[in-house]
Design an enzyme around this catalytic site. Structure first.
Site, short mmCIF file in Angstrom:
data_model
loop_
_atom_site.label_atom_id
_atom_site.label_comp_id
_atom_site.label_asym_id
_atom_site.label_seq_id
_atom_site.Cartn_x
_atom_site.Cartn_y
_atom_site.Cartn_z
N ASP A 14 50.25 70.58 8.96
CA ASP A 14 50.20 69.24 8.40
C ASP A 14 51.57 68.61 8.66
O ASP A 14 52.53 68.90 7.95
CB ASP A 14 49.90 69.31 6.90
CG ASP A 14 49.96 67.93 6.23
OD1 ASP A 14 50.12 66.92 6.93
OD2 ASP A 14 49.85 67.88 4.99
N LYS A 76 57.59 59.64 11.31
CA LYS A 76 56.17 59.71 11.68
C LYS A 76 55.58 58.31 11.81
O LYS A 76 54.68 58.08 12.61
CB LYS A 76 55.41 60.52 10.63
CG LYS A 76 53.90 60.61 10.89
CD LYS A 76 53.22 61.47 9.84
CE LYS A 76 51.71 61.46 9.97
NZ LYS A 76 51.07 62.36 8.99
N GLU A 153 43.47 64.04 9.03
CA GLU A 153 43.91 64.67 7.78
C GLU A 153 42.79 64.78 6.74
O GLU A 153 42.59 65.85 6.16
CB GLU A 153 45.12 63.91 7.23
CG GLU A 153 46.37 64.14 8.07
CD GLU A 153 47.49 63.18 7.77
OE1 GLU A 153 47.33 62.35 6.85
OE2 GLU A 153 48.54 63.25 8.44
N ASP A 176 42.97 60.39 0.67
CA ASP A 176 44.16 61.12 1.10
C ASP A 176 45.34 60.15 1.11
O ASP A 176 45.53 59.39 2.06
CB ASP A 176 43.93 61.71 2.48
CG ASP A 176 45.11 62.54 2.97
OD1 ASP A 176 46.10 62.65 2.22
OD2 ASP A 176 45.05 63.09 4.08
#
Length: 579
Positions: A14, A76, A153, A176
């Protein structure tokens, strides 16, 4: 582990905006592996020491709080772009910074498993587009990992959830909310088959936005009292945002908390102290606009699945930011039922990635699990339309609609726009708007050498093939001759060529990494130094003594005493930070 005895496992990673984790399947169960500190969460942060060594993780994050120019975080969010961060006098791409984090996770996994690792499944937000997914694969390659699969994800979280619920039939909404991204996925589980029905989200919405919103609220109150805008002072603003992350965590458990930041450095040379009390209600008012942004993708995912909230059997919360009471309350309001946390919110995605890795490796423990996914975006090409005597260019023509089950291959036929046209320029876009200029351009390709023919007789087939990794391949075929060409975009923002990947790999290998066995001491001191500037009075003096004790033990090189003094310092940091 996956594949049977002696087989190297495929890691599940992850790669998060704020924290990253690595997991594998052990004895039929996904397990998160510890890092060099014995912790499972590794901050997605990179910095350099004064000696020019690269720090990754908790020490890098703590150092970046004290000096924002010395470290990089939240990179990211830049994946798929050509933005660079300057560290220690040189520029780093998002892929290179992510590769340093992936490399650190790889080394941690190898230390925990006692074997070299070559392959991994890496998760990305469901709403990551083609450029961002390709950049993630490039980061893995730079880190020396063969990225076997890119998985969304929430799909990963659904896999971890479905592993324990494969005997049930139910429809689930997975929310999420991580540090930097938000995804919503609606899925159905029937006898071990996990079918994704829709995905929606926002690749620039997460816990960091709650931190920023609260920091701005505090800064406004401070400006009204002191006449100083903390947002204009980088070091003070960095400390305030970091402190607001702690306030957010404390307000998840308490109704009120105190925020004290002594000696905030201003760029004018002055130092000011911030001291105020915050309530959960006050914070939630500051977060109202962020919460409203969270609602949008939830509604969109339900609409795309042709469902209403009452059709959902269970709501699963994933991601550390879902621990916030206001997020759970909003979910309960929208769905009319209390959401569930059947899996550790911070670990669910990594656990699911490990399950996917085991499936890819042929582990018998998961051989009855099947998962399908959907394309999160509409993909198409730019065309020209005729309105009376006028021609309108830049019209978006979808080929693969969002919500299409993948892997898939779709083809559309197009005619040339003028007689005896010898080439076409194919522009590929991703998005949901009628005009191409409002969507994301993935790239373009010039197809030359068309046979001369009237426009009415000249046609080409454009085929889009979208795989389980969310990677798009394009093929163009001249209908009259059958000639085909693959659509490959070599130079686009954030995309690296094989030569650039190899060059980046060599440059990363040449960097001097901070010794792994020294990380516990370096991290303990970095965390303590970052906390020291926030304390006042007796606690500050007590922390200073503990810091000095560890530095003296390190100078004396007494291993047993170093471990004892370090643990005492870590306990003190935890106590002062969480109070």
């Amino acid at each position: 582990m996956s594949g049977g005895p002696g087989h190297k496992p495929i890691l599940g990673i992850d790669l998060g905006t704020t924290y990253s984790l690595v997991a594998v399947l052990r004895d039929g169960r996904p397990t998160v592996l510890p890092n060099a500190l014995g912790e499972v969460l590794t901050p997605s942060a990179v910095s350099f020491t004064g000696a020019g060594e690269v720090l990754v993780g908790a020490a890098a994050k703590a150092q970046a709080v004290l000096d924002p120019t010395s470290g990089a975080v939240a990179f990211k969010r830049d994946m798929g772009t050509d933005r660079q961060r300057i560290l220690s006098g040189r520029g780093f791409t998002p892929q290179e910074l992510s590769a340093l984090v992936l490399g650190s996770l790889k080394r941690d996994a190898e230390a925990a498993l006692g074997m070299p690792i070559e392959e991994a499944v890496v998760t990305v937000p469901a709403y990551f587009g083609d450029l961002q997914r390709q950049a993630t694969r490039d980061a893995g390659a730079i880190a020396g990992l063969k990225v076997e699969r890119i998985i969304n994800e929430p799909t990963a979280a659904a896999l971890a959830y479905g592993l324990h619920e494969r005997g049930r039939e139910l429809r689930v909404a997975v929310l999420d909310l991580g540090g930097g991204t938000f995804d919503v996925t609606v899925l159905e589980i029937i006898e071990g088959v996990i079918e994704i029905q829709s995905s929606a989200g926002d690749a620039r919405l997460g816990g960091e936005d709650f931190d920023t919103a609260l920091a701005r609220h505090v800064a406004r109150a401070f400006r009204e009292k002191q006449g100083v805008n903390l947002e204009e002072h980088a070091a003070a603003w960095s400390r305030l945002r970091e402190a607001c992350e702690g306030v957010k965590r404390r307000l998840s458990a308490s109704e009120r908390t105190r925020l004290v930041l002594p000696e905030l450095p201003l760029e004018t040379g002055r130092r000011l102290t911030l001291d105020l009390e915050l309530s959960r209600d006050e914070a939630e008012q500051a977060w109202s606009s962020v919460l409203e942004r969270v609602r949008g993708p939830i509604r969109q995912a339900l609409k795309d699945a042709s469902l209403q909230s009452k059709d959902i059997d269970e709501v699963l919360l994933v991601g550390g930011s879902t621990r916030m009471p206001c997020v759970a309350a909003m979910s309960a309001e929208l769905f009319g039922r209390l959401p569930l946390r059947k899996l550790p919110p911070d670990e669910a995605v990594a656990l699911g990635a490990a399950v996917q890795g085991a499936m890819k490796g042929g582990d018998r423990a998961v051989e009855d699990l099947i998962v399908t996914d959907v394309a999160p975006f509409t993909l198409g090409v730019a065309t020209m339309a005729q309105a009376g005597r006028q021609h309108v260019t830049g019209v978006f023509s979808p080929i693969l609609e969002r919500g299409t089950v993948i892997p898939t291959s779709r083809v559309e036929r197009y005619a040339t726009s003028s007689d005896f046209q010898r080439e076409i320029r194919l522009e590929v876009y991703q998005g949901e708007h009628a005009r191409c200029e409002d969507n994301v351009k993935l790239g373009e390709y010039r197809f030359q050498g068309l046979p001369p023919a009237p426009a009415s007789e000249q046609a080409v087939d454009v085929r889009f093939t979208y795989d389980l990794n969310g990677i798009l391949e394009v093929e163009v075929t001249v209908v009259a001759t059958g000639r085909k060409e693959a659509f490959v975009i070599e130079q686009r923002p954030g995309r690296l060529t094989p030569a650039q990947i190899e060059d980046a790999r060599q440059r990363m290998a040449a960097l001097k990494l901070h010794p792994r066995d020294a990380l516990p001491n370096t991290t303990a001191l970095a965390r303590a130094d970052a906390l020291f500037v926030e304390l006042t009075g007796a606690p500050r003096e007590e922390l200073a003594a503990a810091i000095a004790g560890l530095r003296l033990a390190l100078e004396a090189q007494e291993p047993g005493r170093i471990a004892e003094v370090r643990e005492r310092l870590n306990a003190l940091v935890r106590a002062f930070r969480d109070r």
